[in-house]
Design an enzyme around this catalytic site. Structure first.
Site, short mmCIF file in Angstrom:
data_model
loop_
_atom_site.label_atom_id
_atom_site.label_comp_id
_atom_site.label_asym_id
_atom_site.label_seq_id
_atom_site.Cartn_x
_atom_site.Cartn_y
_atom_site.Cartn_z
N GLN A 174 15.18 28.63 53.88
CA GLN A 174 14.20 29.32 53.04
C GLN A 174 14.79 30.31 52.19
O GLN A 174 16.15 30.13 51.92
CB GLN A 174 13.90 30.43 54.22
CG GLN A 174 12.47 31.45 53.96
CD GLN A 174 13.30 32.78 53.32
OE1 GLN A 174 14.48 33.10 53.68
NE2 GLN A 174 12.52 33.66 52.61
N MET A 175 13.99 30.68 51.30
CA MET A 175 14.38 31.09 49.86
C MET A 175 15.85 32.20 49.99
O MET A 175 16.62 31.98 48.98
CB MET A 175 13.16 31.85 49.18
CG MET A 175 13.73 32.30 47.74
SD MET A 175 12.48 33.56 46.87
CE MET A 175 12.96 34.88 47.88
N ASN A 176 15.75 33.04 50.89
CA ASN A 176 17.04 33.97 50.99
C ASN A 176 18.15 33.62 51.45
O ASN A 176 19.16 34.33 51.56
CB ASN A 176 16.47 35.08 51.92
CG ASN A 176 14.85 35.60 51.30
OD1 ASN A 176 14.16 35.75 52.02
ND2 ASN A 176 15.10 36.33 50.08
N LYS A 177 18.40 32.34 51.95
CA LYS A 177 19.51 31.79 52.53
C LYS A 177 20.56 31.08 51.49
O LYS A 177 20.13 30.86 50.39
CB LYS A 177 19.05 30.74 53.43
CG LYS A 177 17.89 31.12 54.36
CD LYS A 177 18.41 32.47 55.15
CE LYS A 177 17.25 32.99 56.21
NZ LYS A 177 15.87 33.15 56.08
N ASN A 178 21.84 30.90 52.04
CA ASN A 178 22.85 30.59 51.29
C ASN A 178 22.71 29.13 50.45
O ASN A 178 23.18 28.96 49.39
CB ASN A 178 24.23 30.49 52.12
CG ASN A 178 24.77 31.81 52.47
OD1 ASN A 178 24.10 32.80 52.33
ND2 ASN A 178 25.67 31.54 53.54
#
Ligand SMILES: Cc1ncc(COP(=O)(O)O)c(C=O)c1O
Length: 403
Positions: A174-178
């Site tokens: 998802q967007m907030n991931k590494n």
């Protein structure tokens, strides 16, 4: 995101074949990503799925979790972890965290009952939990270990990648991931049977042949599907993102440890205990203060110094403002709600003997750490000047707000 992702997406669109199992000019991008990702993590198999939440549901289905079972989960987590347990009909049991901000091995020991099926270790806020100790407990108690690596892709402990310790592990893209394609996820395992079950469950419930046709004559794999297939477009983006991941984590880790080193000069700040700094992905810096009021003052003062992300301002945050990462903020857990009239799974006779405590107070170590801690996101693109600005802001506010 750069030219490589653009090239990958363009190539896929031109192929007009965006479904993973077949197409007129099939690029086999999801299968290639699964092979790349399994190799990167250090496991035999990976199943790409459409989200980390879908990965959790798929893994628990593959593990056969259901009514009459308890699954131990940490007090600091993401709502999807408990959602997956509840949706399978099992009962989540909260275990407190320790100064790693991940599940405390000693707390796990206290939570095990005759109904415990397994443990979900969530490697929170970019850094791994004490996975070696937890693996030993799982082995001794004959429990499954599922690692949730959604927030820790590319992390490791003593040279061994997160995701290789568990019977299964999950990731989110998802967007907030590494690494990210906006949405996406993966389930990994080295166990061929669990892999086959995950393949069936993430799709329509059945195995498929090399041409993507469903197979109905494998009795073990006539299951129920959850519909979490990944598409070729996002797999193409993820293959590029995976190549970038070491560079991304090394940049975040470099920035984080420069700031941590500077903070060591300030006795008023406690730093999160990191199990293995070399295996920390560096995505977040957690600092802890004497009491809630000090943490609040430091947070506001750092924000006033411009240490805040825009436009939504999600970082830096007091951990108490970190929403559905905190067990007691998960209203549906605290109230034990159900998606249907039956009260499933709370009212099931098989679950009647499972103790439940989900309101604030259930995990006192976590409650206390949440109140006294601040979370600062560390992007992979911080310049030396950005790092200096963060260090200077701490240097300025700490003697005033935390003395
Ligand atoms: C620890 C953890 N597990 C699971 C998830 C679920 O991932 P997704 O948002 O891709 O469904 C997330 C992220 O949101 C997460 O942080």
């Amino acid at each position: 995101m750069g030219e490589e992702e653009l090239e990958a997406v363009t190539r896929l669109l031109k192929s007009r074949s965006l479904f993973r199992y077949y197409g007129i000019d099939h690029q086999h991008e999801v299968a290639a990503f699964e092979a790349d990702f399994a190799r990167f993590v250090g496991v035999r198999h990976a199943v790409a799925v459409s989200s980390g939440t879908g990965a959790l549901h798929t893994a628990l289905a593959a593990l056969g979790v259901g009514p009459g079972q308890e699954v131990i989960v940490p007090a600091y987590l993401w709502v999807s972890v408990v959602a997956a347990v509840v949706n399978q009909g099992a009962i989540p049991v909260l275990a407190d965290i320790d100064d790693t901000f991940c599940i405390d091995p000693a707390a796990i020991q206290r939570c095990v009952t005759g109904r415990t099926a397994g443990i979900i270790l969530v490697h929170m806020s970019g850094a791994p939990g004490d996975v070696e100790a937890i693996r030993k407990i799982a082995d001794r108690r004959d429990l499954f270990l599922l690692e949730d690596c959604a927030q820790c892709a590319g992390g490791s402990v003593n040279g061994r990648g997160v995701g290789t310790f568990g019977d299964m592990a999950v990731f989110s893209f998802q967007m907030n991931k590494n690494m990210s394609a906006g949405e996406g996820g993966a389930v990994v395992t080295s166990d061929a049977r669990l892999h086959a079950r995950a393949v069936a469950c993430h799709d329509v419930g059945y195995a498929r042949d090399a041409n993507g046709r469903m197979i109905f004559d494998q009795p073990d794999l006539c299951l129920w599907g959850k519909g979490y297939r990944l598409d070729e477009l996002r797999a193409a983006i993820l293959r590029v993102q995976l190549q970038r991941l070491p560079q991304t984590t090394s940049a975040m880790r470099g920035s984080k440890y420069r700031i941590r080193k500077a903070l060591a000069r300030h006795p008023s700040v406690q730093l999160r205990r990191i199990v293995d700094p070399a295996g920390d992905t560096g995505a977040f810096l957690i600092t802890t203060y004497r009491d809630a009021e000090t943490a609040r003052r430091v947070n506001l003062a750092l924000r006033a110094e411009g240490i805040v992300t825009s436009p939504q301002g999600v970082s830096n945050v007091l951990l108490t403002d970190w929403g559905l990462h905190l067990y007691y903020n998960i209203v549906s857990l605290v109230r034990q709600t159900s998606v249907n009239q039956s009260g499933f799974p709370w009212t099931l006779a098989q679950n009647a003997d499972s103790a439940r405590a989900y309101a604030k107070g259930a995990c006192p170590v976590a409650d206390n750490l949440f109140e006294r801690s601040i979370l600062l996101a560390i992007p992979s693109c911080l310049s030396e000047q950005d790092e200096n600005d963060i260090i200077r802001a701490f240097d300025k506010v700490l003697p005033v707000c935390a003395a």
